[in-house]
Design an enzyme around this catalytic site. Structure first.
Site, PDB file in Angstrom:
ATOM      1  N   SER A 148     -18.250  18.472 -61.722  1.00 39.45           N
ATOM      2  CA  SER A 148     -17.172  17.605 -62.210  1.00 39.45           C
ATOM      3  C   SER A 148     -15.816  18.283 -62.180  1.00 39.45           C
ATOM      4  O   SER A 148     -14.954  17.997 -63.006  1.00 39.45           O
ATOM      5  CB  SER A 148     -17.479  17.137 -63.641  1.00 39.45           C
TER       6      SER A 148
ATOM      7  N   TYR B 133     -20.667  21.178 -71.596  1.00 38.76           N
ATOM      8  CA  TYR B 133     -20.756  20.433 -70.344  1.00 38.76           C
ATOM      9  C   TYR B 133     -20.123  21.211 -69.194  1.00 38.76           C
ATOM     10  O   TYR B 133     -20.691  21.342 -68.108  1.00 38.76           O
ATOM     11  CB  TYR B 133     -20.069  19.079 -70.524  1.00 38.76           C
TER      12      TYR B 133
END
Length: 259
Positions: free
Chosen positions: A157, A170
């Protein structure tokens, strides 16, 4: 298992696919639609309890699968150490030897440095990083060259391009999967399996509030977010015949996002 940042039959020549879905608005569903449309047999995976605990909530899984034409489906919690191998085995049982693996799942978790806990770090790492490696391991072990050229597509990401100080668990786990891409590619290169990683950029999967939606759109040269269908197009290219020379790469498909 959508993530806050990006939020997973034999064809004539490309064999059988495994991909991850749980929400109609997600990247996984778009990938499955794209691969099914070109004639692939696709097995899909979901874990809706994750989405149920997120602000966006869980989708109607039966409706998600129905819109895809009811492909073979496996529900599995990839936090479990044995889940990755079992998932690949069940996918193979459903359609035969797999020639492609799309690892687009993610566990989302907020947490600044003064908030993060060992449990948060361990769970995100288990689902996002460990499971990605174990899925690739199980896929490579069952791969048969006669099923078609092999390909693995991982997802990150953008942690390699900019910090994510609000989402440390994350960011750590998804950054790890990006960093291991080249190593995994080298490990399976002699078997005609490619391994690449996609950074889809900020993708409109319904998680952002109106202010964030507007702010991101203003930072995009096209004046809009990336779409799940655009991410699916990159996956289709990486798993198709025109990208066989591409392996160990991270594809930054961010749409020119200006940080």
């Amino acid at each position: 298992m959508g993530s806050r940042r990006s939020r997973r039959a034999d064809s004539a020549s490309w064999g059988r696919r495994w991909s991850r879905v749980s929400r109609r608005a997600g990247i996984g569903s778009a990938v499955a639609r794209r691969l099914l449309a070109r004639g692939d047999r696709v097995v899909v995976h979901s874990w809706t309890p994750h989405d149920a605990g997120q602000p966006w909530g869980a989708d109607d899984l039966d409706a998600v699968l129905a819109e895809l034409g009811s492909p073979p489906h496996v529900a599995a919690d990839l936090a479990e150490p044995d889940a990755a191998a079992a998932l690949v085995a069940r996918a193979r049982e459903a359609v035969g030897p797999l020639s492609t693996l799309v690892v687009n799942h993610a566990r989302s978790a907020l947490g600044r440095l003064d908030e993060v806990t060992a449990a948060d770090l361990d769970l995100c790492f288990a689902v996002n990083a460990r499971a990605g490696v174990l899925l690739t391991q199980a896929f490579a072990a069952q791969y048969e060259p006669s099923s078609g050229p092999g390909s693995v597509v991982l997802f990150t990401s953008g942690q390699h391009r900019a910090p994510m100080a609000r989402e440390i668990p994350y960011a750590l786990s998804k950054g790890a999967i990006q960093q291991i891409t080249a190593t995994l590619a080298a490990a399976v290169a002699d078997r005609d399996i490619t391994v690449n990683c996609v950074n889809p950029g900020l993708t409109d999967t319904g998680w952002a509030d109106p202010d964030e939606t507007e702010g991101v759109a203003a930072a995009m040269p096209r004046g809009r977010w990336n779409s799940p269908e655009e991410a699916a197009g990159v996956v289709a290219w990486l798993t198709g015949p025109d990208a066989r020379s591409v392996t160990g790469a991270t594809i930054d498909a961010e749409g020119g996002f200006r940080r």
